[in-house]
Motif scaffolding. Structure first.
Motif, PDB file in Angstrom:
ATOM      1  N   ILE A 151      29.521  62.860  72.293  1.00  0.00           N
ATOM      2  CA  ILE A 151      29.172  62.760  73.712  1.00  0.00           C
ATOM      3  C   ILE A 151      30.363  63.145  74.574  1.00  0.00           C
ATOM      4  O   ILE A 151      30.216  63.795  75.618  1.00  0.00           O
ATOM      5  CB  ILE A 151      28.714  61.321  74.056  1.00  0.00           C
ATOM      6  CG1 ILE A 151      27.465  60.945  73.250  1.00  0.00           C
ATOM      7  CG2 ILE A 151      28.459  61.171  75.552  1.00  0.00           C
ATOM      8  CD1 ILE A 151      27.110  59.466  73.337  1.00  0.00           C
ATOM      9  N   PHE A 152      31.557  62.753  74.125  1.00  0.00           N
ATOM     10  CA  PHE A 152      32.757  62.886  74.937  1.00  0.00           C
ATOM     11  C   PHE A 152      33.602  64.108  74.578  1.00  0.00           C
ATOM     12  O   PHE A 152      34.470  64.500  75.359  1.00  0.00           O
ATOM     13  CB  PHE A 152      33.594  61.610  74.813  1.00  0.00           C
ATOM     14  CG  PHE A 152      32.795  60.363  75.003  1.00  0.00           C
ATOM     15  CD1 PHE A 152      32.505  59.906  76.276  1.00  0.00           C
ATOM     16  CD2 PHE A 152      32.291  59.657  73.915  1.00  0.00           C
ATOM     17  CE1 PHE A 152      31.733  58.773  76.469  1.00  0.00           C
ATOM     18  CE2 PHE A 152      31.525  58.515  74.092  1.00  0.00           C
ATOM     19  CZ  PHE A 152      31.241  58.070  75.376  1.00  0.00           C
ATOM     20  N   ASP A 153      33.355  64.703  73.416  1.00  0.00           N
ATOM     21  CA  ASP A 153      34.160  65.840  72.971  1.00  0.00           C
ATOM     22  C   ASP A 153      34.191  66.997  73.972  1.00  0.00           C
ATOM     23  O   ASP A 153      35.240  67.622  74.169  1.00  0.00           O
ATOM     24  CB  ASP A 153      33.662  66.344  71.613  1.00  0.00           C
ATOM     25  CG  ASP A 153      34.067  65.425  70.472  1.00  0.00           C
ATOM     26  OD1 ASP A 153      34.976  64.587  70.672  1.00  0.00           O
ATOM     27  OD2 ASP A 153      33.468  65.527  69.381  1.00  0.00           O
ATOM     28  N   PRO A 154      33.061  67.339  74.629  1.00  0.00           N
ATOM     29  CA  PRO A 154      33.105  68.489  75.553  1.00  0.00           C
ATOM     30  C   PRO A 154      33.824  68.184  76.874  1.00  0.00           C
ATOM     31  O   PRO A 154      34.053  69.105  77.663  1.00  0.00           O
ATOM     32  CB  PRO A 154      31.626  68.784  75.818  1.00  0.00           C
ATOM     33  CG  PRO A 154      30.850  67.982  74.832  1.00  0.00           C
ATOM     34  CD  PRO A 154      31.698  66.824  74.486  1.00  0.00           C
ATOM     35  N   ILE A 155      34.164  66.921  77.135  1.00  0.00           N
ATOM     36  CA  ILE A 155      34.738  66.565  78.434  1.00  0.00           C
ATOM     37  C   ILE A 155      36.188  67.022  78.523  1.00  0.00           C
ATOM     38  O   ILE A 155      37.033  66.624  77.725  1.00  0.00           O
ATOM     39  CB  ILE A 155      34.643  65.043  78.677  1.00  0.00           C
ATOM     40  CG1 ILE A 155      33.173  64.603  78.707  1.00  0.00           C
ATOM     41  CG2 ILE A 155      35.333  64.663  79.997  1.00  0.00           C
ATOM     42  CD1 ILE A 155      32.974  63.111  78.883  1.00  0.00           C
ATOM     43  N   LEU A 156      36.457  67.867  79.505  1.00  0.00           N
ATOM     44  CA  LEU A 156      37.807  68.362  79.747  1.00  0.00           C
ATOM     45  C   LEU A 156      38.610  67.356  80.562  1.00  0.00           C
ATOM     46  O   LEU A 156      39.761  67.049  80.248  1.00  0.00           O
ATOM     47  CB  LEU A 156      37.735  69.706  80.472  1.00  0.00           C
ATOM     48  CG  LEU A 156      39.037  70.482  80.662  1.00  0.00           C
ATOM     49  CD1 LEU A 156      39.623  70.870  79.311  1.00  0.00           C
ATOM     50  CD2 LEU A 156      38.776  71.739  81.503  1.00  0.00           C
ATOM     51  N   ARG A 157      37.980  66.831  81.591  1.00  0.00           N
ATOM     52  CA  ARG A 157      38.660  65.827  82.420  1.00  0.00           C
ATOM     53  C   ARG A 157      37.640  65.113  83.303  1.00  0.00           C
ATOM     54  O   ARG A 157      36.497  65.563  83.458  1.00  0.00           O
ATOM     55  CB  ARG A 157      39.732  66.473  83.291  1.00  0.00           C
ATOM     56  CG  ARG A 157      39.199  67.369  84.394  1.00  0.00           C
ATOM     57  CD  ARG A 157      40.314  67.933  85.265  1.00  0.00           C
ATOM     58  NE  ARG A 157      39.774  68.616  86.438  1.00  0.00           N
ATOM     59  CZ  ARG A 157      39.427  69.894  86.456  1.00  0.00           C
ATOM     60  NH1 ARG A 157      39.554  70.631  85.367  1.00  0.00           N
ATOM     61  NH2 ARG A 157      38.945  70.426  87.582  1.00  0.00           N
TER      62      ARG A 157
END
Length: 492
Positions: free
Chosen positions: A127-133
């Motif tokens: 879920i969080f892997d694609p989050i850059l910032r």
């Protein structure tokens, strides 16, 4: 003396044959099959954690309702950029944690950062892997920037693994959970129950019940006796489907049968011999008559599946004919793989009744092709530590209840230990597709690869049987995800 399950149900129900206990206007008691190992859904994969905490103690930015639709949660609205990389969330004004800490964009940034840490125990890091910032332009605005388009990103934010937590209390959430939900943690009597009390500062409409009790009853016969005696106002998921006809005849009770997202599988350790040989895995699959398992373990309830995908999704492909039941062909394939006389293996079973019952039937089927099975029952904390985390197993049986979770097969460190570049490519196509047609086609390719590789034996979609006092309303008939939202319950 061994007593047949059906007879035990009758005997125990007779012992509790007094009228249903009177309902308590300000209190509701929900009974569920398993006790959660902890109460922080960001630190463990157990379904029981989410059954108790989702929408009650903890909340997500985006929520999933009883029909599986996305709804506003702690974010009252959101906008997505045309390129699918920027998500702007408008947060709810006045929302706060149970200890009085205001809920702001800082908590969004902290919750994401905590989940992404290398040491995080979050079971759904995808879920969080694609989050850059995460940007926090003001307390009630959160901007999440992705490194790549991710089709199911909003859906993932609605899972229990993505609940919002506060920096000052997150470390203790496993035993003393502090969230933003309509109910606050009161106490945990280990092995028996968890008690919650209403959160008077909740941002939503005031719930009907001032107090809620979750009782843990694993024995199917005791479940039936307890609901008939009135010790439970609701039983969230009956583990004794053979008792349904008798319960339906009881005018004091209401019984509903729905579906879950629980893909029930006989999991095989693809990283361990002989299960690293696709011929062995296919032989195991061909030895199992899934319809007989459904009849014997689930009294006929359960939809057969041929891959790790829910039949309720529009991308579902019926692959039940792949590696279909054929014990003679299974024996020949074992011989081809170098096991003309079969081999021995251990089947480690967690405590749910569907797992224990299905495991007994499957062990007998595998015996017919020369695979000698030793059954090892485990309590759930043991299963999580030894099987899920330690990968110390040959075979196990479990239902994966998260929606649209086919992506677990792309994780090289997952307990299946499956690796396939072809599957990963299909999944990537699904996640980056710009149309539903292309996405569903890619999901179809991914499903077919899992079936062809016989990664696991795909058995059935776990049903959900809910039993309540006739005067209680609001329990979910279906489970698009495991949840028992207390704020939706009331007396007629």
């Amino acid at each position: 003396m061994r007593v047949h399950n059906g007879l035990r149900i009758i005997m125990l129900a007779s012992a509790f044959s007094t009228p249903l206990a009177a309902q308590v206007p300000e209190q509701v008691t929900l009974c569920m099959p398993l006790e959660p190992p902890l109460l922080d859904p960001t630190r463990g994969p157990a379904q029981a954690i989410r059954e108790l905490t989702y929408g009650n103690i903890f909340e997500t930015l985006v929520a999933i309702d009883r029909d599986g639709r996305l709804q506003p949660g702690l974010a009252e609205s959101w906008k997505v950029s045309a390129d699918g990389l920027v998500y702007d969330f408008k947060l709810r004004s006045g929302a706060s944690f149970h200890d009085g800490t205001p809920f702001t964009s800082f908590n969004v940034a902290y919750s994401v950062e905590r989940a992404k840490r290398p040491e995080s125990r979050n079971a759904q890091k995808w879920i969080f892997d694609p989050i850059l910032r995460v940007d926090t332009p003001d307390p009630l605005s959160a901007r999440i920037v992705l490194s790549r388009p991710t089709a199911n990103f909003l859906y993932g934010l609605a899972w229990g693994d993505a609940v919002m937590v506060a920096k000052g209390s997150a470390a203790e959430n496993a035993t003393v959970p502090i969230g933003t939900g309509p109910y606050k943690f009161s106490r945990w009597v280990r092995g028996e129950r968890v008690e919650l009390v209403v959160n008077d500062r909740w941002w939503g409409a005031k719930p009907t019940f001032a107090k809620a009790i979750f009782r843990f009853i694993s024995d199917p016969a005791v479940q039936v006796a307890a609901i008939k005696a009135g010790d439970c106002d609701a039983l969230s998921n009956l583990a004794a489907p053979e008792a349904i006809p008798a319960l339906k005849r009881d005018p004091r009770l209401a019984v509903t049968t729905g579906y879950t997202e629980g893909k029930t599988i006989l999991a095989m350790n693809n990283g361990k011999a002989p299960f690293d040989d696709v011929r062995v895995r296919r032989a195991i699959a061909m030895a199992i008559d899934r319809q007989q398992v459904i009849e014997g373990a689930m009294s006929g309830l359960g939809i057969p599946i041929g891959s790790h995908f829910s039949p309720s999704h529009p991308a579902y492909v019926d692959l039940t004919a792949t590696n279909a039941y054929d014990p003679e062909k299974a024996k020949a394939m074992l011989a081809e793989a170098g096991f003309p006389n079969g081999f021995s293996a251990t089947l480690k079973l967690p405590p749910p009744a569907y797992a224990r019952r299905s495991g007994e039937i499957i062990a007998a089927m595998l015996q017919q092709i020369g695979v000698k099975i030793t059954i090892e029952p485990l309590e759930f904390p043991q299963w999580l530590e030894r099987v899920f985390r330690g990968k110390d197993y040959d075979l196990t049986l479990i239902a994966h209840t998260e929606p649209l979770d086919i992506n677990i097969y792309a994780r090289p460190d997952y307990y299946f230990q499956y690796r396939s570049l072809a599957f990963n490519a299909a999944l990537n196509d699904a996640e980056t597709a710009t149309s539903d047609e292309a996405r569903n086609a890619a999901y179809g390719r991914a499903q077919k690869r899992l079936a062809d590789d016989a990664v696991n034996v795909f058995l059935f979609l776990l049903p959900k049987v809910t039993v309540t006092k006739g005067s209680l309303t609001g329990m979910w008939t279906n489970w698009p995800l495991p949840a028992n939202p207390l704020a939706e319950l009331s007396w007629k």
